[in-house]
Design a protein around this motif. Sequence first.
Motif, short mmCIF file in Angstrom:
data_model
loop_
_atom_site.label_atom_id
_atom_site.label_comp_id
_atom_site.label_asym_id
_atom_site.label_seq_id
_atom_site.Cartn_x
_atom_site.Cartn_y
_atom_site.Cartn_z
N CYS A 1 -29.36 -37.21 39.84
CA CYS A 1 -28.46 -36.72 40.68
C CYS A 1 -27.79 -37.62 41.70
CB CYS A 1 -28.79 -35.54 41.24
SG CYS A 1 -29.69 -34.34 40.22
N ARG A 2 -28.28 -38.82 41.70
CA ARG A 2 -27.83 -39.74 42.70
C ARG A 2 -27.31 -39.28 44.11
NH1 ARG A 2 -29.51 -44.74 40.90
NH2 ARG A 2 -29.84 -44.69 38.51
N PRO A 3 -28.03 -38.48 44.80
CA PRO A 3 -27.79 -38.17 46.38
C PRO A 3 -27.49 -39.33 46.96
CG PRO A 3 -29.98 -37.66 45.74
CD PRO A 3 -29.47 -38.11 44.72
N LYS A 4 -26.74 -39.44 48.17
CA LYS A 4 -26.69 -40.52 48.97
C LYS A 4 -27.96 -40.58 49.82
CE LYS A 4 -24.25 -38.09 52.78
NZ LYS A 4 -22.94 -38.06 53.58
N GLY A 5 -28.68 -39.49 50.17
CA GLY A 5 -29.92 -39.66 50.75
C GLY A 5 -30.43 -38.21 50.42
N VAL A 6 -31.74 -38.28 51.03
CA VAL A 6 -32.81 -37.18 51.07
C VAL A 6 -33.19 -36.53 52.26
CG1 VAL A 6 -34.97 -36.50 50.08
CG2 VAL A 6 -33.56 -38.07 48.54
N PHE A 7 -33.11 -35.35 52.25
CA PHE A 7 -33.51 -34.51 53.62
C PHE A 7 -34.66 -33.67 53.35
CE2 PHE A 7 -31.60 -32.95 57.55
CZ PHE A 7 -32.62 -31.81 57.87
N ILE A 8 -35.82 -34.00 53.67
CA ILE A 8 -36.86 -33.08 53.50
C ILE A 8 -37.10 -31.90 54.59
CG2 ILE A 8 -39.68 -32.85 53.26
CD1 ILE A 8 -39.39 -35.89 52.50
N CYS A 9 -36.78 -30.66 54.37
CA CYS A 9 -36.85 -29.61 55.30
C CYS A 9 -38.04 -29.20 55.80
CB CYS A 9 -35.90 -28.42 54.74
SG CYS A 9 -34.48 -28.85 53.96
N ASP A 10 -38.14 -28.68 57.18
CA ASP A 10 -39.54 -28.27 57.69
C ASP A 10 -39.26 -26.71 58.07
OD1 ASP A 10 -37.89 -28.06 59.87
OD2 ASP A 10 -38.93 -29.99 60.70
N GLY A 11 -38.04 -26.16 57.73
CA GLY A 11 -37.98 -24.61 58.04
C GLY A 11 -38.03 -24.26 59.57
N SER A 12 -37.70 -25.55 60.39
CA SER A 12 -37.81 -25.08 61.74
C SER A 12 -36.42 -24.53 62.26
CB SER A 12 -38.00 -26.25 62.59
OG SER A 12 -37.20 -27.50 62.52
N ASP A 13 -36.49 -23.87 63.47
CA ASP A 13 -35.21 -23.42 64.03
C ASP A 13 -34.31 -24.57 64.58
OD1 ASP A 13 -36.33 -21.04 63.99
OD2 ASP A 13 -36.99 -20.50 65.99
N GLU A 14 -34.79 -25.71 65.19
CA GLU A 14 -34.08 -26.78 65.31
C GLU A 14 -33.27 -27.23 64.11
OE1 GLU A 14 -37.22 -26.09 68.17
OE2 GLU A 14 -37.33 -26.54 65.85
N GLU A 15 -33.87 -27.56 63.01
CA GLU A 15 -33.20 -27.77 61.96
C GLU A 15 -32.08 -26.97 61.44
OE1 GLU A 15 -35.66 -29.28 58.19
OE2 GLU A 15 -35.38 -27.29 57.64
N ALA A 16 -32.52 -25.65 61.44
CA ALA A 16 -31.38 -24.68 61.30
C ALA A 16 -30.40 -24.62 62.20
CB ALA A 16 -31.96 -23.20 61.22
N LYS A 17 -30.40 -24.80 63.41
CA LYS A 17 -29.17 -24.90 64.42
C LYS A 17 -28.51 -26.02 63.87
CE LYS A 17 -28.77 -24.96 69.46
NZ LYS A 17 -27.91 -26.25 69.46
N GLU A 18 -29.16 -27.23 63.75
CA GLU A 18 -28.15 -28.54 63.50
C GLU A 18 -27.56 -28.22 62.18
OE1 GLU A 18 -29.13 -32.92 62.04
OE2 GLU A 18 -30.71 -32.03 63.05
#
Length: 630
Positions: free
Chosen positions: A35-52
């Motif tokens: 798929c050749r994305p520009k980067g990989v973001f490994i999610c943790d499900g946190s509130d901070e992650e969702a807010k961002e």
Amino acid sequence: MVPDVGLVPIRLVKGNLSKVPPHVQQFIAKYVQICRPKGVFICDGSDEEAKEMTEKLVERGTLVKLESMDNCYLCRTDPADVARVESKTFTITREKFSTVPHVAPGVDGQLGRWMSPEDAEKELGSRLPGCMKGRVMYVIPFSMGPVGGPLSKPGIQLTDSNYVVLSMRIMTRVSGELFKVIGEQGEFVQCVHSIGAPRPVERKVINHWPCNPERIIISQFPDERKIVSYGSGYGGNSLLGKKCFALRIASCMARDEGWLAEHMLIMSATSPEGKEHFIAAAFPSACGKTNMAMLTPTLPGWKIKCVGDDIAWMRFDKDGRLRAINPEAGFFGVAPGTNTKTNPMAMATCSKNTIFTNVGMTSEGGVYWEGLEREVDPDVEVSGWLGDRKKIGDFKKSGIKAAHPNSRFCTPASQCPIIHPRWEDPEGFPIDAIIFGGRRPEGVPLVFESFDWNHGVLLGAALKSETTAAAEHKGKEIMHDPMAMRPFMGYNFGDYLRHWIDLNKPGRKMPKIFHVNWFRLDSNGSFLWPGYGDNIRVIDWICKRVDGQDNVAIESPIGYLPTEGSINMDGLNDSYRTPQNWQKLFSLPKDYWVEDVRETRQFLDSQVGIDLPTPIIKQMDLLQERIAQM
């Protein structure tokens, strides 16, 4: 430093690959290569992650903050991407008839769509390479069911849509802890999703919603426990834990492991005497599952608790009881028609921490959809889902909908005021009754009970309903929707029915099976039954039957009907309490039923053919004989 896993270097935007099991790393690396994305973001499900993520989507214009509501946001999709696309949904297996039945010659099969591995490779090979260029690949570790529970299953979804990340966070249990669970268990369902809009985007982006509707394909690979979805960001096509995993792939798991994955709500009904019964009910999409799961009873003393509104995973325990969990963590409900009369609990649930899709927005920063006319000031200006700005009354006059008929609210189940206090019990709940139902404007009684388990399986196999806006159908017509699973079958429907029949083994306490129809009309086109909270009256009768009360039912050609007066009508409008109305609710017009059974038999013969189990054929014969003798 850029970690290197297998085929290509992975540029991490966020996350720690050292916590990801090696076989999951290989899965990620494979699709980074493709798929050749520009980067990989490994999610943790946190509130901070969702807010961002939420702040970024608001800044981009994909989400609009609803100022008069608590942490609620509105999203509007491309008008070409608004529903499940059944015609572009396929199951890929080596053997065709492990997926679809042997339909009659010249018949277009309705119970699943099959594609060969070679054709799937060709179709996906023309879409996936480079499909995430210029975008981030989000890695979502999620659990269907409580994390680590005995009935639960883990998955990993890769997606280039952060709207999907936020929605999956509501609908499933997203947690970095899943990597540990997967490391211990080994297996996980592989879910790959792309909106199909690599940068620079060639197709015009509408409503800040990139997609590729002309090339949508949703593919399930049950033998590999894998899903690949391309081109759509709409929930049913992109939230792969939902229909794709929890029904299509899970139904194959259930077949292999001896359980059931069904399109069913789960609820409990507690009588005034304090006895609690658990019920699972299967209705086609947009036919009232959420309303029933969150029913507000009109009979004094009854209490309803919601466990789930859409999907049930059910296994027999060591004592022979069928126990069910809701594998989801949220509600993805249809908005139009939902209001404080039809479903006050849903309205309360989605009042905060909710993502609304394709509804109208009031000038005050609230939501509006058809069905809320009495709850929103008619002089308030509304911005419709297509951008029209009008007063509510002007929308009605113009014939334009403020909200798409399939507009949705995506909201946490934990917020439901009547969520069962043990709704996340990993062991599940013992099911006393299974209910099938659909929109049947004529001929079908309010409620009846099957004679036995096999007859009940026939009731599910013969399920029909008016079509709704939940898929791409147009207009109203009565369609077969066996077990409410027609769009969600993961394998040959004949084998599926045989699996249901084979579950009835010595030593097991089989739930009673019922059929309901809230939607029967009189000659003027008005509903014969008030529905909504008054459906508790039917549930009351069902519970009496579960408890073995024989004097409340009478045998009929189609099953056990309520004896007259056995459904509590106290407090109903006088027009519902007349003997004439009772007769209309429970009459069995012979001509109608002769034709209905003939048509059902034709459907099963043409759509399932030689795969139709002998016990179902026998049940059809018996039903046809009883109807002929009416």
